[in-house]
Structure formats: structure tokens, C-alpha cells
Enzyme design. Structure first.
Site, PDB file in Angstrom:
ATOM      1  N   LYS A 122      -3.054  -9.846 -11.342  1.00 12.16           N
ATOM      2  CA  LYS A 122      -1.861  -9.372 -10.624  1.00 12.16           C
ATOM      3  C   LYS A 122      -0.705 -10.289 -10.994  1.00 12.16           C
ATOM      4  O   LYS A 122      -0.924 -11.434 -11.390  1.00 12.16           O
ATOM      5  CB  LYS A 122      -2.101  -9.442  -9.116  1.00 12.16           C
ATOM      6  CG  LYS A 122      -1.160  -8.588  -8.296  1.00 12.16           C
ATOM      7  CD  LYS A 122      -1.608  -7.144  -8.231  1.00 12.16           C
ATOM      8  CE  LYS A 122      -0.540  -6.277  -7.590  1.00 12.16           C
ATOM      9  NZ  LYS A 122      -1.014  -4.911  -7.344  1.00 12.16           N
ATOM     10  N   ASP A 142       3.817  -1.942  -9.064  1.00 13.52           N
ATOM     11  CA  ASP A 142       3.441  -2.173  -7.658  1.00 13.52           C
ATOM     12  C   ASP A 142       4.770  -2.092  -6.899  1.00 13.52           C
ATOM     13  O   ASP A 142       5.727  -1.475  -7.400  1.00 13.52           O
ATOM     14  CB  ASP A 142       2.748  -3.549  -7.503  1.00 13.52           C
ATOM     15  CG  ASP A 142       2.116  -3.747  -6.117  1.00 13.52           C
ATOM     16  OD1 ASP A 142       1.005  -3.251  -5.904  1.00 13.52           O
ATOM     17  OD2 ASP A 142       2.738  -4.381  -5.236  1.00 13.52           O
TER      18      ASP A 142
HETATM   19  P1  NDP Z   1       7.160   1.013  -3.662  1.00 12.17           P
HETATM   20  O1  NDP Z   1       8.011  -0.126  -4.054  1.00 12.17           O
HETATM   21  O2  NDP Z   1       7.269   2.286  -4.411  1.00 12.17           O
HETATM   22  O3  NDP Z   1       7.347   1.327  -2.112  1.00 12.17           O
HETATM   23  C1  NDP Z   1       7.092   0.371  -1.138  1.00 12.17           C
HETATM   24  C2  NDP Z   1       7.431   0.956   0.217  1.00 12.17           C
HETATM   25  O4  NDP Z   1       7.010   0.077   1.245  1.00 12.17           O
HETATM   26  C3  NDP Z   1       8.923   1.146   0.413  1.00 12.17           C
HETATM   27  O5  NDP Z   1       9.133   2.212   1.288  1.00 12.17           O
HETATM   28  C4  NDP Z   1       9.343  -0.174   1.047  1.00 12.17           C
HETATM   29  O6  NDP Z   1      10.532  -0.088   1.812  1.00 12.17           O
HETATM   30  C5  NDP Z   1       8.153  -0.430   1.955  1.00 12.17           C
HETATM   31  N1  NDP Z   1       7.997  -1.883   2.151  1.00 12.17           N
HETATM   32  C6  NDP Z   1       7.734  -2.819   1.201  1.00 12.17           C
HETATM   33  N2  NDP Z   1       7.657  -4.038   1.733  1.00 12.17           N
HETATM   34  C7  NDP Z   1       7.903  -3.868   3.049  1.00 12.17           C
HETATM   35  C8  NDP Z   1       7.948  -4.757   4.140  1.00 12.17           C
HETATM   36  N3  NDP Z   1       7.743  -6.073   3.988  1.00 12.17           N
HETATM   37  N4  NDP Z   1       8.214  -4.220   5.375  1.00 12.17           N
HETATM   38  C9  NDP Z   1       8.399  -2.886   5.526  1.00 12.17           C
HETATM   39  N5  NDP Z   1       8.359  -1.989   4.520  1.00 12.17           N
HETATM   40  C10 NDP Z   1       8.112  -2.478   3.310  1.00 12.17           C
HETATM   41  O7  NDP Z   1       5.647   0.446  -3.726  1.00 12.17           O
HETATM   42  P2  NDP Z   1       4.305   1.266  -3.816  1.00 12.17           P
HETATM   43  O8  NDP Z   1       4.415   2.544  -3.066  1.00 12.17           O
HETATM   44  O9  NDP Z   1       3.879   1.279  -5.223  1.00 12.17           O
HETATM   45  O10 NDP Z   1       3.303   0.271  -3.059  1.00 12.17           O
HETATM   46  C11 NDP Z   1       3.044   0.357  -1.659  1.00 12.17           C
HETATM   47  C12 NDP Z   1       1.736  -0.344  -1.343  1.00 12.17           C
HETATM   48  O11 NDP Z   1       0.669   0.272  -2.077  1.00 12.17           O
HETATM   49  C13 NDP Z   1       1.676  -1.822  -1.724  1.00 12.17           C
HETATM   50  O12 NDP Z   1       0.854  -2.498  -0.790  1.00 12.17           O
HETATM   51  C14 NDP Z   1       0.994  -1.805  -3.072  1.00 12.17           C
HETATM   52  O13 NDP Z   1       0.366  -3.035  -3.373  1.00 12.17           O
HETATM   53  C15 NDP Z   1      -0.020  -0.704  -2.838  1.00 12.17           C
HETATM   54  N6  NDP Z   1      -0.573  -0.086  -4.035  1.00 12.17           N
HETATM   55  C16 NDP Z   1       0.230   0.518  -4.965  1.00 12.17           C
HETATM   56  C17 NDP Z   1      -0.324   1.116  -6.068  1.00 12.17           C
HETATM   57  C18 NDP Z   1       0.497   1.874  -7.047  1.00 12.17           C
HETATM   58  O14 NDP Z   1      -0.109   2.536  -7.918  1.00 12.17           O
HETATM   59  N7  NDP Z   1       1.825   1.869  -6.967  1.00 12.17           N
HETATM   60  C19 NDP Z   1      -1.775   1.051  -6.329  1.00 12.17           C
HETATM   61  C20 NDP Z   1      -2.543   0.480  -5.249  1.00 12.17           C
HETATM   62  C21 NDP Z   1      -1.940  -0.090  -4.170  1.00 12.17           C
HETATM   63  P3  NDP Z   1      11.900  -0.683   1.179  1.00 12.17           P
HETATM   64  O15 NDP Z   1      12.221   0.223   0.032  1.00 12.17           O
HETATM   65  O16 NDP Z   1      12.877  -0.636   2.276  1.00 12.17           O
HETATM   66  O17 NDP Z   1      11.559  -2.090   0.751  1.00 12.17           O
END
Ligand code: NDP
Length: 450
Positions: A125, A165
Site C-alpha cells: 500500500k 484508493d
Molecule cells: P474516494 O476517494 O473515491 O471516496 C472516498 C469517500 O469517502 C468520499 O466520499 C470522501 O468524502 C469520504 N471520506 C474519506 N475520508 C473521510 C473521512 N475521514 N471522513 C468522512 N468521509 C471521508 O475513495 P474510495 O471510494 O476509493 O475508497 C473508499 C474506501 O474504500 C476506503 O476505505 C478505501 O480504502 C476502500 N477501498 C477502495 C477500493 C477501491 O477500489 N477504490 C478497494 C477496496 C477498498 P470527501 O470527498 O469529502 O473527502
């Protein structure tokens, strides 16, 4: 379980101030007790201590120039945790909350998740404390180029293959890939999540969210239930949340919420997916705009959430899909979900539930799909992208999605059968941790002391 206590003590001493990493390690290590009691080989080979220590950690400075001509400096990380099963594989996170401890927790989880997919990929990672939010495209490009100017010497299609991510989507992967190509002169599958015209895989964008819903379907099918007609809550509004919502509609469920770091939307008639995509994927905007277009929807800013709660989990639902970030479901949230009749939690985000929240879900006997099993569809499809790159071919969406469905069903079966084998039916945390660990540990033993 002195080995858990001793290992966490050792980590706290040798890698201070990495609370997220200790949390992830403790969850896995605690689950392993029945396996370690049954099979002394793992203790004899000191696998636990070898497993919690990354094979390699790369920390680097990322200096770049913003649109005002100011020099900015960020931290860059790549943790190459375990290569027993294949090249290191795992995403890059760009978010101001990124620290060495966050990257290590994610990398540690990734080892077992990747093992569960049954595909030949090790765990890694990386990321940076850079915040793409509010930055222009050219600033993001300059940052990505600076980041790759160091990272390129550590990665390669058979060495380490990063993906996206939080904060790293198609735009960032494009800039990172371009810089890798410029520096090495090679056009190769060194990153996944690439654009479709230049080496990407159909279905990769949707894979994590779709996979999390497939996993929920598998859990519920075992209980003679389904998602059809069920009210579902989803947190987040990024890649995982959006495609979770899309698939929930396809299977006849009603997703009624989404959130970002500013607040949450509750739309009892069902989230308007097209509007959500427009706001988040096209405009890169804030969710508050959703409520301006939909009078029946409620926007609640984070400061108005009920004290001690993530507001999303106070909305009554039958199935919940945490899809934002780590520790977004605490014990009080878990209790509220259960009180409101939630029977299924399938984790799209990594480690979204605290240890206490997990204990409550397990004690209640609901269908609880831990992240390393439920969200493994993303990395699995990344590996399918690697396969296509290696064979210079491109599969249809149906081919990729069909494989994804089979992989999610296999992961569920493996976790379920392993839980049964160790006398804890329904405990997919234990099942996933033991099954993932056993596969990696056996490969490490076969490969000798490294
Ligand atoms: P994105 O950046 O596309 O979206 C993240 C989302 O979560 C946004 O809506 C963001 O809001 C919100 N968010 C992030 N940090 C915070 C926080 N501290 N408090 C509140 N809201 C938060 O990321 P992904 O959708 O790719 O990832 C989301 C989760 O899924 C993560 O945990 C990631 O590790 C996991 N994941 C992702 C994979 C992938 O293929 N993308 C695979 C497996 C797991 P804002 O825009 O306002 O920050």
C-alpha cells in the site's frame, strides 16, 4: 493469548504512534488462536513476527510547485508488506490524514485480502498526505509527476503494481502512468485502474462496490434471504459508494443515503444516482448540492450529527454498506444499527468498524462481511487487469463481471467454511483471517526464512 499482547507491545515499541496499524494487527492476530493451537509450524517458523514486519518501507519527499509558484512539500509512502504469493499489490491513498501508521494498516489488511482472492498477488500500500481536494488539474498533475519521480524505481509489472484508493482515481492514475512511461520508456501494466483506451479493464471502476453487494448477496443467500426490496444505507460518495449504490438498485434494493466529509444525504425514496455521479465524478463537488436539487432529501452537516454517532448509521435500514473510511462505525453506531433492525453489514471501506462495533455485530449474529473479504473485488479485478495487460488482450465487461461474481462467491465460501472448520459458524472475521493467513504463512514456510 500472550502472543497477541507480546506482538502488539513489540509493535508499539518498535513502530510508535501507529494506532490504526495496531488495531488491524490485533484483529487478525486474535482470530488466529485456534489455528496456532492446532498447527505448531507457524510458531516454530516465527511467522507472526515476520508477518507484522513489512518486507520493505519506502518513505520519500515529494516536492512540487503549485499554481501560485509556491513550492509545496508532501510525504510519499510505499510499504511493500509481503510478497509470498506474488508481486506487491495495493492502492495509493492521497489524503491529508495519511501517515505511516495508516499506510501500514492498509498494507497489512491487503496481505490477507489478496490471499483470499485466490489470485497470485502479494500485499502492499502507499500514498501521500497530499490533498487533491481544491487543487487544479495541473497541480494534481505536477504532484503526481513528482510522486512518481521517486516511486518508479521501486515498482514494475512483476514487482509492485499500485492502484487507486481514497483521492486516487482515473485522473491521478493517468498522470502517474504517464510519468512512469516517460521515466522508464516502457509501456507496461505497472498500475491498475487505467483508462480503457490505454490498458485499463472494463469493470474495474465498478468492481469494489459491485463486489461488496455480491458479497452481501452471498451472505444473505446462506440464510435464505436477499437484498430485494431492502432499505440500505451507504456512507461515502466516492468510487466504492457510487458503485455500491448502482448495484444495489440492480438487485432491487433501495439505497437511501450517502455522505462525504462535510455531511450526509438521506433521500428516503432512494438516492438519485445520476445526480450523485454528476456532483462527484464530473463536478468534483460537495454533497450539499444534492439537497438543492431534491426537496425531499435531507442534508445533515457533520456538526449536526447526533453526539457520538456517524449520522448515516442512525437512519433505519436492513443492510448497511460503510464505504468511506476507517473507524466510521463505532460501538454506539453498531448498537443503533442493530436496534433499528439491520441484519447485514458488508464493508466496502477498509476497517470501517471499530473492534467494539465488530464484537456487537458478531454477538448479534447478523450477516457481517469484514472488509478484507467483502471489498476484495476491487483488488481481484485489478489482478484481472494485470492478466489482460500481460496477455495484451481486453476482456468484455460480462467476462470481467462474471469472474468478479465467481471470485466473491469463492471468498465467501472460503471464509464461511473456515469459520465452520474452527467451530465458529457465521464468524466471517475469524474465517477470513485464518484462511488468508494460512495461505500466506504456508507460502512463507515453503520459501524459507526471508
Ligand atoms: P474516494 O476517494 O473515491 O471516496 C472516498 C469517500 O469517502 C468520499 O466520499 C470522501 O468524502 C469520504 N471520506 C474519506 N475520508 C473521510 C473521512 N475521514 N471522513 C468522512 N468521509 C471521508 O475513495 P474510495 O471510494 O476509493 O475508497 C473508499 C474506501 O474504500 C476506503 O476505505 C478505501 O480504502 C476502500 N477501498 C477502495 C477500493 C477501491 O477500489 N477504490 C478497494 C477496496 C477498498 P470527501 O470527498 O469529502 O473527502
Amino acid at each position: 493469548m500472550t502472543y497477541v499482547h507480546d506482538t502488539i507491545e513489540y509493535l508499539m515499541r518498535s513502530s510508535p504512534a501507529q494506532a490504526d496499524f495496531y488495531q488491524a494487527a490485533e484483529e487478525v492476530l486474535t482470530s488466529l488462536q485456534p489455528l496456532l493451537e492446532r498447527d505448531p509450524r507457524y510458531r516454530q517458523a516465527n511467522i507472526i513476527q515476520r508477518m507484522v514486519e513489512p518486507e520493505r518501507q519506502i518513505l520519500f519527499r515529494v516536492a512540487w510547485v503549485d499554481d501560485d509558484g509556491e513550492v509545496q512539500v508532501n510525504k510519499g509512502y510505499r510499504v511493500e508488506f509481503n510478497s509470498a504469493l506474488g508481486p506487491y499489490k495495493g492502492g495509493l491513498r492521497f489524503h491529508p490524514s495519511v501517515t505511516a501508521g495508516v499506510i501500514k494498516f492498509l498494507g497489512f489488511e491487503q496481505i490477507f485480502k489478496n490471499a483470499l482472492t485466490g489470485l497470485p498477488i502479494g500485499g502492499g500500500k502507499g500514498g501521500s498526505d497530499f490533498d487533491p481536494k481544491g487543487r487544479s488539474d495541473t497541480e494534481v498533475m505536477r504532484f503526481c509527476q513528482a510522486f512518481m519521480s521517486e516511486l518508479y524505481r521501486h515498482i514494475g509489472p512483476t514487482v509492485d503494481v499500485p492502484a487507486g484508493d481514497i483521492g486516487v482515481g482515473a485522473r491521478e492514475i493517468g498522470y502517474l502512468f504517464g510519468q512512469y512511461k516517460r521515466l522508464t520508456g516502457r509501456y507496461e501494466g505497472v498500475l491498475t485502474g487505467k483508462g480503457l483506451a490505454w490498458g485499463g479493464s472494463l469493470g474495474r471502476t465498478e468492481a469494489t462496490g459491485y463486489g461488496t453487494v455480491y458479497f452481501a448477496q452471498n451472505m444473505l443467500a446462506d440464510r435464505g434471504e436477499s437484498l430485494e426490496g431492502r432499505t440500505c444505507t451507504v456512507s461515502g460518495s466516492g468510487n466504492v459508494a457510487i458503485y455500491t449504490i448502482e448495484k444495489l438498485y440492480e438487485v432491487g434494493a433501495i439505497p437511501v443515503s450517502c455522505s462525504d466529509s462535510g455531511g450526509m444525504i438521506h433521500d428516503p425514496r432512494g438516492i438519485d444516482l445520476e445526480l450523485l455521479k454528476q456532483i462527484k465524478e464530473v463536478e468534483r463537488g460537495r454533497l450539499v448540492r444534492y439537497a438543492e436539487e431534491h426537496a425531499e432529501a435531507t442534508y445533515t452537516p457533520i456538526e449536526d450529527y447526533p453526539t457520538g454517532h456517524n449520522g448515516v448509521w442512525t437512519i433505519p435500514c436492513e443492510a448497511a454498506f460503510p464505504s468511506a473510511t476507517q473507524n466510521e462505525v463505532n460501538a454506539a453506531d453498531a448498537a443503533e444499527l442493530l436496534r433499528n433492525g439491520c441484519v447485514c453489514v458488508s464493508e466496502g471501506a477498509n476497517m470501517p468498524s471499530s473492534a467494539e462495533a465488530i464484537s456487537r455485530f458478531l454477538a448479534a449474529g447478523i450477516a457481517y462481511g469484514p472488509a478484507k473479504a467483502a471489498n476484495a473485488g476491487g483488488v481481484a479485478t485489478s489482478q484481472l487487469e494485470m492478466s489482460q495487460n500481460a496477455s495484451m488482450s481486453q476482456w468484455t465487461f460480462e467476462e470481467v463481471d462474471g469472474r468478479l461474481q465467481r471470485i466473491m462467491a469463492d471468498i465467501h465460501r472460503t471464509a464461511r467454511d473456515t469459520a465452520d472448520e474452527f467451530g465458529e459458524p457465521g464468524n466471517l472475521v475469524l474465517g477470513a483471517n485464518i484462511a488468508g493467513f494460512r495461505k500466506v504463512a504456508d507460502a512463507m514456510i515453503d520459501q524459507g526464512v526471508l
